[in-house]
Design a protein around this motif. Structure first.
Motif, PDB file in Angstrom:
ATOM      1  N   LEU A 664      32.008  47.636  37.487  1.00  0.00           N
ATOM      2  CA  LEU A 664      33.274  46.930  37.660  1.00  0.00           C
ATOM      3  C   LEU A 664      33.561  46.594  39.118  1.00  0.00           C
ATOM      4  O   LEU A 664      34.510  45.862  39.408  1.00  0.00           O
ATOM      5  CB  LEU A 664      34.426  47.768  37.092  1.00  0.00           C
ATOM      6  CG  LEU A 664      34.442  47.911  35.566  1.00  0.00           C
ATOM      7  CD1 LEU A 664      35.621  48.767  35.130  1.00  0.00           C
ATOM      8  CD2 LEU A 664      34.509  46.546  34.897  1.00  0.00           C
ATOM      9  N   LEU A 665      32.762  47.122  40.036  1.00  0.00           N
ATOM     10  CA  LEU A 665      32.938  46.773  41.446  1.00  0.00           C
ATOM     11  C   LEU A 665      32.740  45.288  41.682  1.00  0.00           C
ATOM     12  O   LEU A 665      33.273  44.716  42.646  1.00  0.00           O
ATOM     13  CB  LEU A 665      31.970  47.585  42.316  1.00  0.00           C
ATOM     14  CG  LEU A 665      32.205  49.099  42.357  1.00  0.00           C
ATOM     15  CD1 LEU A 665      31.095  49.783  43.141  1.00  0.00           C
ATOM     16  CD2 LEU A 665      33.567  49.405  42.971  1.00  0.00           C
ATOM     17  N   SER A 666      31.968  44.651  40.815  1.00  0.00           N
ATOM     18  CA  SER A 666      31.715  43.211  40.984  1.00  0.00           C
ATOM     19  C   SER A 666      32.739  42.360  40.251  1.00  0.00           C
ATOM     20  O   SER A 666      32.618  41.133  40.231  1.00  0.00           O
ATOM     21  CB  SER A 666      30.311  42.851  40.487  1.00  0.00           C
ATOM     22  OG  SER A 666      30.180  43.096  39.094  1.00  0.00           O
ATOM     23  N   LEU A 667      33.763  42.980  39.644  1.00  0.00           N
ATOM     24  CA  LEU A 667      34.752  42.226  38.878  1.00  0.00           C
ATOM     25  C   LEU A 667      35.494  41.184  39.715  1.00  0.00           C
ATOM     26  O   LEU A 667      35.642  40.040  39.273  1.00  0.00           O
ATOM     27  CB  LEU A 667      35.745  43.183  38.217  1.00  0.00           C
ATOM     28  CG  LEU A 667      36.857  42.526  37.391  1.00  0.00           C
ATOM     29  CD1 LEU A 667      36.271  41.781  36.198  1.00  0.00           C
ATOM     30  CD2 LEU A 667      37.866  43.571  36.915  1.00  0.00           C
ATOM     31  N   PRO A 668      36.002  41.506  40.935  1.00  0.00           N
ATOM     32  CA  PRO A 668      36.700  40.464  41.706  1.00  0.00           C
ATOM     33  C   PRO A 668      35.827  39.248  41.983  1.00  0.00           C
ATOM     34  O   PRO A 668      36.287  38.105  41.854  1.00  0.00           O
ATOM     35  CB  PRO A 668      37.082  41.194  43.003  1.00  0.00           C
ATOM     36  CG  PRO A 668      37.131  42.636  42.626  1.00  0.00           C
ATOM     37  CD  PRO A 668      36.044  42.817  41.626  1.00  0.00           C
ATOM     38  N   LEU A 669      34.567  39.496  42.344  1.00  0.00           N
ATOM     39  CA  LEU A 669      33.681  38.371  42.612  1.00  0.00           C
ATOM     40  C   LEU A 669      33.374  37.606  41.332  1.00  0.00           C
ATOM     41  O   LEU A 669      33.241  36.378  41.351  1.00  0.00           O
ATOM     42  CB  LEU A 669      32.383  38.876  43.245  1.00  0.00           C
ATOM     43  CG  LEU A 669      31.513  37.834  43.969  1.00  0.00           C
ATOM     44  CD1 LEU A 669      32.298  37.151  45.076  1.00  0.00           C
ATOM     45  CD2 LEU A 669      30.264  38.497  44.542  1.00  0.00           C
ATOM     46  N   GLN A 670      33.299  38.318  40.229  1.00  0.00           N
ATOM     47  CA  GLN A 670      33.077  37.642  38.949  1.00  0.00           C
ATOM     48  C   GLN A 670      34.229  36.701  38.645  1.00  0.00           C
ATOM     49  O   GLN A 670      34.032  35.574  38.182  1.00  0.00           O
ATOM     50  CB  GLN A 670      32.940  38.663  37.828  1.00  0.00           C
ATOM     51  CG  GLN A 670      32.588  38.031  36.474  1.00  0.00           C
ATOM     52  CD  GLN A 670      33.247  38.743  35.306  1.00  0.00           C
ATOM     53  OE1 GLN A 670      34.383  39.205  35.406  1.00  0.00           O
ATOM     54  NE2 GLN A 670      32.539  38.831  34.203  1.00  0.00           N
ATOM     55  N   GLN A 671      35.456  37.144  38.914  1.00  0.00           N
ATOM     56  CA  GLN A 671      36.610  36.317  38.613  1.00  0.00           C
ATOM     57  C   GLN A 671      36.664  35.063  39.485  1.00  0.00           C
ATOM     58  O   GLN A 671      37.180  34.029  39.065  1.00  0.00           O
ATOM     59  CB  GLN A 671      37.896  37.133  38.796  1.00  0.00           C
ATOM     60  CG  GLN A 671      38.062  38.247  37.789  1.00  0.00           C
ATOM     61  CD  GLN A 671      38.043  37.734  36.363  1.00  0.00           C
ATOM     62  OE1 GLN A 671      38.833  36.870  35.989  1.00  0.00           O
ATOM     63  NE2 GLN A 671      37.115  38.237  35.565  1.00  0.00           N
TER      64      GLN A 671
END
Length: 726
Positions: A664-671
């Motif tokens: 989930l650490l990559s969630l902001p970049l995913q968004q």
């Protein structure tokens, strides 16, 4: 031959360099939307606005005839002179408009009392409300310039001043088809307030052919001192002529309107006339008609501004819609998925009698040489009695031969000419021996318990199909991690929600199970759409079957590892989903069990899978707009709030699926990045659907990185347990 070869190479190179249409059309739409937002920011004084106000300065460089003269200042031709109005002549002037609420009321009062006035309009407001400017001119009022963005001109260069004037004239030409020679500087006051900083500006304005109009009577209506006080301050001393400053914009002007309705009859009884400036001075009209290119440029400008206002208005509505959809979806997912988990995990929960009968597993395969061995071996390590049918759909890479060389018990290969996945599955159904049929992809591996968990819901005779829990096996790359988040949160959490609502929209092609009788009743797998899994699921609902979700039936699939491959897959999914919704649209008006899916399932699928993803980038568009043009802090807080809600839902989904939270650490970049890619894919799907285009199946390149679980092969199923091939 050499020139011809070179020409062919050049043509191939040009084709490679040409921007593909799938990138070009969405890119043009995005550029157009950003241009509209920029134009809106421009006409709303959010771009190029300068709100500085100059402090009073010395007046020793201002001629005495200006400081002691009248409110009409003429510096044309290098001369400096001023004029005052004759006695009993009153020129009412209104600044900062037009305003859609207050200007019409001011015009109504003027018309009621047969009075004329001068409206000093800003270009930003005239561009947004051209009909009001046109009404001013048609009803005999004069219009003057008040700059475009309302800056203090003493801070501005000559180039910026010219720009403010020309843009203001452009808006006036587009709105009313006229030019004007009247000008009033922002923040101006009486003539005796002219100082060493404002005087050079007035001289330059005169050199550009304008007459500067200030005032000698200030109603101070902007202070909202009350109707009586506005009337008192707007009334000239004695019977002198006066230019009265009032405002028809910039806030609540109800006191101004009421005071005007009292002032006009009161001064009329005292013998005052209410004229335009040029009428009061006995001068030629300040207006000149524009035509030709100048007129069309003005009309084009006003049209563009109106388009930007309408577009951004629609975008704001879209943002509100996506906000409602996002919060509604997250709320439903959190509540219903919690209820689903509580239901299926409570002690003693059973779908019905335990299902132990053998199962036919269909594996449609087209050029799956890199993956097929892992797939088949994972099936043979399972805990449930099965037969495996690999339907080779005209592979050219030896897929069928690889399976045959494994010489595994209960594994058969059915060959056919390339006809597509639905045809391969139908061929498999025809050759399957058992009443329960599991379907999977050729790049997927099952856990030992997957088949057993997948078929247990068939203990309920009303269940016609079961959706399994598809997971991303190659999640170590960034793009794989993003898809992993999407699968756990966007797919599996959704399936829990849809299960509770009894309107599951899709059984994933990677892991799904069906009753043979249910498949036969709906006609098997259809080739009508590119999303045969969604199509068959909707058909099951319309036929009255329940479709449920088995969370412990886990399958590990190989997700696309490049943007190009991901694009191809999601483009097919999006377009296929649209086709399936359109194909089953009549479910909305059907009664009975199928009506529930039509009334609840189809609208939710359309809203959450088609409309919401298409509008979701508006969040990021307005984030960017807010960061650049403000209010920055509120914009960031709002965006972080949406991200926090998504993070909460994602964390809950990961907890339900017992997944590690580190991804989930990559969630902001995913968004920020991944969502934009999905938006462009969906936009292209819309364009394809609206233009009647056709999309062909596209084979994704596989690497075979997803390994099968390590387990011992099962014993063969006894021959007397099999059904004869029909």
């Amino acid at each position: 031959m050499a020139p011809r070869t070179s020409r062919r190479r050049a043509e191939r190179g040009a084709r490679r360099r040409r921007l593909p249409m799938r990138y070009l059309l969405p890119s043009l739409v995005l550029v157009a939307l950003m241009a509209m937002l920029m134009l809106r920011g421009f006409v709303h004084s959010e771009i190029l606005a300068d709100h500085r106000i100059q402090e009073p300065a010395a007046t020793d460089r201002v001629p005495d005839e200006i400081l002691e003269g009248g409110p009409v200042i003429d510096t044309r031709g290098g001369k400096a002179g001023s004029l005052s109005l004759p006695d009993h002549r009153l020129v009412l002037t209104f600044d900062d408009g037009p305003d859609p609420e207050w200007t019409p009321k001011v015009l109504d009062v003027l018309k009621k009392h047969d009075a004329h006035a001068v409206f000093f309009v800003t270009g930003t407001m005239a561009s947004r409300y051209p009909d009001l400017v046109s009404r001013m001119v048609e009803e005999g009022h004069e219009v003057g310039l008040h700059t475009f963005n309302h800056p203090d001109l003493s801070f501005q260069s000559h180039r910026r001043i010219d720009w403010e004037l020309s843009q203001n004239q452009l808006a006036l030409a587009g709105a009313a088809g006229v030019r004007t020679s009247l000008f009033r500087p922002p923040y101006s006051s009486f003539a005796d307030a002219m100082d060493n900083k404002s005087w050079p500006v007035t001289q330059y304005i005169g050199s550009r052919g304008y007459i500067t109009v200030v005032n000698n009577t200030d109603s101070e209506d902007w202070k909202k001192p009350g109707v009586d006080e506005i009337v008192r301050r707007a009334t000239p001393q004695g019977r002198k002529g006066a230019i009265v400053l009032m405002h028809d914009s910039g806030g609540d002007r109800h006191q101004t309107v009421e005071a005007l309705d009292r002032l006009l009859p009161d001064l009329g009884r005292k013998g005052y006339e209410f004229d335009n400036l040029t009428e009061a001075l006995g001068a030629p009209s300040a207006h000149t008609k524009v035509s030709g290119l100048e007129l069309w440029k003005g009309k084009a400008w006003v049209y563009a501004v109106q388009a930007s206002e309408n577009t951004t208005g629609a975008l704001v509505v879209g943002l509100a819609v996506i906000g409602v959809l996002v919060f509604a979806r997250f709320g439903l997912m959190l509540i219903l998925s919690a209820l689903h988990a509580r239901r299926v995990r409570r002690r003693g929960f059973r779908w019905g009698r335990p299902v132990t009968e053998p199962v036919s597993v269909l594996v449609p395969a087209y050029n799956e040489a890199k993956c097929i061995e892992n797939t088949v071996r994972s099936l043979m390590a399972g805990e449930h009695p099965i037969e495996v049918l690999v339907i080779d759909d005209g592979s050219s890479d030896g897929t069928a031969r690889i399976v045959e060389n494994l010489r595994l018990p209960n594994v058969r290969v059915v060959r056919q000419l390339n006809a597509g996945k639905p045809a391969a599955l139908n061929r498999g159904i025809a050759n399957a021996r058992y009443d329960l049929i599991v379907m999977m992809d050729g790049d997927t591996v099952f856990e030992p318990a997957t088949v057993r968990e997948l078929v247990q819901p068939f203990g309920d005779p009303s269940v016609g199909a079961v959706a399994g829990n598809a997971k991303v096996g190659n999640r170590n790359s960034m793009i794989g991690a993003w898809q992993h988040i999407e699968y756990v949160m966007g797919f599996n959490l959704d399936r829990r929600m849809y299960d509770m609502l009894n309107c599951m929209p899709t059984i994933p092609g990677a892991v799904g199970a069906f009753r043979r009788s249910a498949l036969e009743r709906v006609g098997g797998m259809s080739e009508d759409t590119l999303a045969e899994d969604t199509d068959i699921t909707m058909a099951m609902h319309r036929d009255g079957w329940r479709v449920v979700y088995a969370e412990n039936a886990r399958a590990w699939t190989e997700a696309p590892e490049s943007v190009q491959q991901l694009w191809s897959q999601r483009y097919r999914w999006s377009y296929g989903t649209m086709q399936a919704i359109w194909k089953h649209r009549r479910a909305v008006i059907e009664r009975g069990p199928s009506g529930r899916f039509g009334r609840i399932g189809l609208p939710l699928v359309a809203l959450f899978m088609i409309v919401a993803p298409l509008l979701a980038p508006l969040i990021d568009v307005f984030l960017l707009y807010g960061l650049v043009f403000g209010p920055t802090q509120k914009t960031v807080v709002a965006w972080l709030g949406v991200l926090l809600i998504q993070a909460v839902c994602a964390a809950y989904a990961f907890r339900l699926d017992k997944e590690r939270m580190t991804h989930l650490l990559s969630l902001p970049l995913q968004q920020v990045l991944y969502r934009q890619l999905m938006y462009v894919v969906l936009l292209q799907s819309w364009i394809t659907a609206l233009t009647g285009g056709r999309l062909r199946w596209q084979k994704l390149r596989r690497t075979g990185v997803v390994e099968a679980p390590v387990a011992a092969p099962r014993e063969p199923v006894r021959g007397d347990e099999r059904r004869p091939v029909g």
